[in-house]
Design an enzyme around this catalytic site. Sequence first.
Site, short mmCIF file in Angstrom:
data_model
loop_
_atom_site.label_atom_id
_atom_site.label_comp_id
_atom_site.label_asym_id
_atom_site.label_seq_id
_atom_site.Cartn_x
_atom_site.Cartn_y
_atom_site.Cartn_z
N CYS A 105 33.32 43.10 28.79
CA CYS A 105 33.30 43.13 30.26
C CYS A 105 34.04 41.92 30.84
CB CYS A 105 31.84 43.16 30.72
SG CYS A 105 31.60 42.89 32.48
N CYS B 6 32.02 39.72 33.23
CA CYS B 6 31.02 38.97 32.45
C CYS B 6 31.66 37.72 31.84
CB CYS B 6 30.44 39.84 31.33
SG CYS B 6 29.58 41.31 31.91
#
Length: 168
Positions: free
Chosen positions: A89, A92
Amino acid sequence: MAAFTSTTTAAAASPTPCRPAALVARSSAAPLRSAAPVVVAAGLRRAAAPSRRGATLRVQAKKQTFSSFDELLEKSEKPVLVDFYATWCGPCQYMVPILQEVSEKLGDKIQVVKIDTEKYTSIANRYQIEALPTFIIFKNGKPCHRFEGALPANQLIQQIESALEVAK
């Protein structure tokens, strides 16, 4: 746990959660505990390491192992900010240095914990994690505030401080 070395240069002015189809389609009927012990990185610290050009900042994460996520929340003496993330991600990964900065600025006010949703799917299902990154603040072992998406450090600190103020 993911190492605290990956960084990205992407900036996000507003929350930008990832919504992978695999996470959205996952059944919530999964067991609530994972078979493997929960390993988290908490208490992010910066340490100076000598180099030719002067001191270089290096992040050290204190890894702790708990037999369950509930045990981690139960044994925490301060509120816990849980970052539900995945290694693939982008937002993230953008949050890694921001979480380090926030942990440093807030000091002993909160414990920062990272949970890899790919590794601990039962925990992600239990808290209905459908977007990444998702942050949940726990106080006294119970969730008191939840938000999604990558945020700049100042906005993340505001979210945390307002949640802790309301939870008093």
